[in-house]
Scaffold this motif. Structure first.
Motif, PDB file in Angstrom:
ATOM      1  N   TYR A 193      19.726  -2.640  37.779  1.00  0.00           N
ATOM      2  CA  TYR A 193      18.463  -3.081  38.365  1.00  0.00           C
ATOM      3  C   TYR A 193      18.035  -2.103  39.463  1.00  0.00           C
ATOM      4  CZ  TYR A 193      19.574  -7.455  35.980  1.00  0.00           C
ATOM      5  OH  TYR A 193      19.887  -8.407  35.036  1.00  0.00           O
ATOM      6  N   PRO A 194      17.589  -0.900  39.092  1.00  0.00           N
ATOM      7  CA  PRO A 194      17.190   0.082  40.104  1.00  0.00           C
ATOM      8  C   PRO A 194      15.889  -0.326  40.799  1.00  0.00           C
ATOM      9  CG  PRO A 194      16.623   0.869  37.938  1.00  0.00           C
ATOM     10  CD  PRO A 194      17.395  -0.406  37.723  1.00  0.00           C
ATOM     11  N   GLN A 195      15.811  -0.091  42.083  1.00  0.00           N
ATOM     12  CA  GLN A 195      14.614  -0.434  42.851  1.00  0.00           C
ATOM     13  C   GLN A 195      13.713   0.795  42.939  1.00  0.00           C
ATOM     14  OE1 GLN A 195      16.379  -2.064  46.471  1.00  0.00           O
ATOM     15  NE2 GLN A 195      16.116  -4.121  45.667  1.00  0.00           N
ATOM     16  N   ARG A 196      13.042   1.063  41.830  1.00  0.00           N
ATOM     17  CA  ARG A 196      12.240   2.273  41.711  1.00  0.00           C
ATOM     18  C   ARG A 196      10.926   1.986  41.000  1.00  0.00           C
ATOM     19  NH1 ARG A 196      16.911   6.757  40.023  1.00  0.00           N
ATOM     20  NH2 ARG A 196      18.193   6.448  41.884  1.00  0.00           N
ATOM     21  N   TYR A 197       9.930   2.813  41.325  1.00  0.00           N
ATOM     22  CA  TYR A 197       8.606   2.686  40.717  1.00  0.00           C
ATOM     23  C   TYR A 197       8.147   4.037  40.174  1.00  0.00           C
ATOM     24  CZ  TYR A 197       8.192  -1.693  43.397  1.00  0.00           C
ATOM     25  OH  TYR A 197       8.381  -2.943  43.927  1.00  0.00           O
ATOM     26  N   LEU A 198       7.338   3.995  39.115  1.00  0.00           N
ATOM     27  CA  LEU A 198       6.670   5.167  38.562  1.00  0.00           C
ATOM     28  C   LEU A 198       5.171   4.890  38.482  1.00  0.00           C
ATOM     29  CD1 LEU A 198       9.012   6.171  35.606  1.00  0.00           C
ATOM     30  CD2 LEU A 198       8.656   7.466  37.710  1.00  0.00           C
ATOM     31  N   ALA A 199       4.360   5.844  38.911  1.00  0.00           N
ATOM     32  CA  ALA A 199       2.905   5.642  38.921  1.00  0.00           C
ATOM     33  C   ALA A 199       2.365   5.325  37.530  1.00  0.00           C
ATOM     34  CB  ALA A 199       2.219   6.882  39.482  1.00  0.00           C
ATOM     35  N   ILE A 200       2.838   6.061  36.522  1.00  0.00           N
ATOM     36  CA  ILE A 200       2.282   5.866  35.183  1.00  0.00           C
ATOM     37  C   ILE A 200       2.681   4.531  34.563  1.00  0.00           C
ATOM     38  CG2 ILE A 200       1.983   8.306  34.652  1.00  0.00           C
ATOM     39  CD1 ILE A 200       4.613   8.184  33.085  1.00  0.00           C
TER      40      ILE A 200
END
Length: 453
Positions: free
Chosen positions: A404-411
């Motif tokens: 459960y990585p706490q990461r975001y990607l714009a696309i």
């Protein structure tokens, strides 16, 4: 733990409040405990608001553009955490327009941000009017996507232009300040040399580099996420391409039509390299381009094709041939995202399935599968802080690997916010489809649509 309202009166008041459309304040009902039942409308608004904030509060401060990625865990694979993205910013521009319209920020704040973005684009590196995939946000200098991909990226530029043309329509009849921003957007749009990216042939090429020229040699054939690229290339009033480029290049003289059945569901188009690919192929071109009753000589109805394409993805996850933990009616959606194996374009095929569910897959499909997508949204929301952060749901997860990585990607974030708005009001569809050049491009390619005048 987040607070829980236990008194009956307070709980009742909360439910009444969440049924009210919020347009003029920054209350986020999602700050309450996810176990509290809220209406679909309130949940949609909470998810849209938080994903909007990725492009608002989370934007790179110098340029106003969307960061390529944002890691709550603080670990960045790039050499600069402020690398910004062209395509993701196009999605973000549309998310901001929707946020302005919903009162998440004021109209004055919104046009000021758009002015900052346009000012960056006017000075940033471009190549024959075509923008690169990435820049350094502080300087506007290109940041190569790969060794030879350090110049113009036509596909990412088309995603950016899709957003800018929607913004143009939002502002073109507004205040003097808004009209001035619209006029500057028009100059950026007219500067893109789509014809250059033919390289003398009746097909569009994805990349051109000042050092490596056409060495990437990536001709764009369909069907994938690039339909919007060909439509905008045909629509350009200054550097447009003839209709033959669409028919011979994208559609390969009709070879794009390939009826087949997968998961018991019929698809009419040929999907590049697979029977049905990742779900972003049903999203990126259709954030502004309205698929509703959209047709051409290759598809009698793009909405129905994309709906079936989505249902194939869902059916595969429910069948779950590799037996991954957690897949089902409330947890489906395979698309490009972070993964347990790095970055991967997950798809409904055993070779492309790594046990990773990506929230944007089902949530951005809400225009096609509203009931099925809402089930996924509610399931994600019930997972609480494990999946729910300050910019919405985190990018991807795997129950099988307890990952459960706490990461975001714009696309991935952008299409969630944009498609929720299209589901709620069709705002971005209405804006983009109303642009006169878009209308002309679609007619040039013999598309049919209720949006054509």
């Amino acid at each position: 733990m987040k607070k829980v309202l236990t008194p009956f009166i307070l709980f009742s008041l909360l439910l009444v409040f969440t049924n009210c459309k919020n347009t003029n304040n920054n209350t986020d009902v999602s700050k309450e405990n996810p176990s509290v039942q809220i209406t679909d409308e309130a949940l949609l608004d909470s998810v849209q608001r938080r994903t909007f904030n990725y492009f608002w509060d989370g934007a790179e401060p110098t340029s106003g553009m969307a960061r390529e990625r944002y890691h709550i865990d603080g670990e960045y694979p790039l050499d600069d955490a402020n690398v910004v993205t062209s395509g993701g910013s196009g999605f973000g521009i549309m998310a901001i327009i929707a946020g302005i319209d919903r009162g998440y920020v004021t109209r004055e704040e919104g046009v000021a941000r758009m002015d900052k973005i346009v000012s960056f684009l006017e000075k940033a590196d471009s190549f024959h009017g075509v923008y690169p995939h990435w820049w350094y946000g502080e300087t506007g200098k290109v940041r190569g996507f790969s060794d030879k991909d350090n110049g113009g990226d036509l596909v990412e530029t088309s995603f950016l232009m899709q957003g800018l043309l929607a913004a143009h329509q939002y502002y073109v009849n507004g205040t003097d300040t808004e009209k001035a921003v619209a006029a500057r957007i028009d100059k950026l749009w007219r500067a893109v040399d789509w014809n250059w990216h033919r390289n003398g042939k009746n097909v569009l090429y994805w990349h051109w580099s000042p050092e490596h020229s056409w060495e990437m040699n990536f001709a764009i054939h369909g069907f994938n996420e690039c339909l919007i690229t060909y439509i905008l290339a045909a629509a350009s009033p200054t550097h447009g391409v003839p209709a033959e480029v669409y028919h011979e290049g994208w559609a390969e003289n009709g070879a794009i039509v390939e009826p087949h059945t997968i998961e018991g569901i019929t698809l009419n188009l040929r999907y590049q390299g697979t029977e049905a690919g990742p779900l972003f192929w049903a999203h990126y071109s259709f954030l502004g381009l309205n698929p509703t009753d959209l047709k051409d000589k290759y598809s009698p109805n793009y909405f129905e094709e994309m709906k079936n394409y989505t249902l194939v993805n869902r059916a595969y996850c429910i069948r779950n041939p590799k037996g991954f933990k957690g897949y089902g009616e409330n947890a489906w959606g395979l698309t490009a995202s972070y993964s347990t194996v790095g970055y991967a374009a997950h798809e409904p095929a055993e070779r492309g399935d790594h046990g990773v569910i990506t929230p944007t897959a089902a949530l951005s499909s809400i225009v096609y599968t509203p009931e099925e997508s809402m089930k996924v949204m509610r399931n994600l929301y019930s997972m609480g802080d494990k999946m729910w952060g300050k910019y919405g749901f985190y990018d991807a997860y795997s129950e099988t690997d307890n990952w459960y990585p706490q990461r975001y990607l714009a696309i991935d974030q952008g299409p969630i916010s944009v498609m929720i708005e299209n589901y709620r009001s069709q705002l971005l569809w209405k804006l983009f489809m109303s642009h006169p050049d878009v209308q002309n491009g679609l007619k040039k390619l013999n598309f049919g649509s209720p949006s054509l005048k």
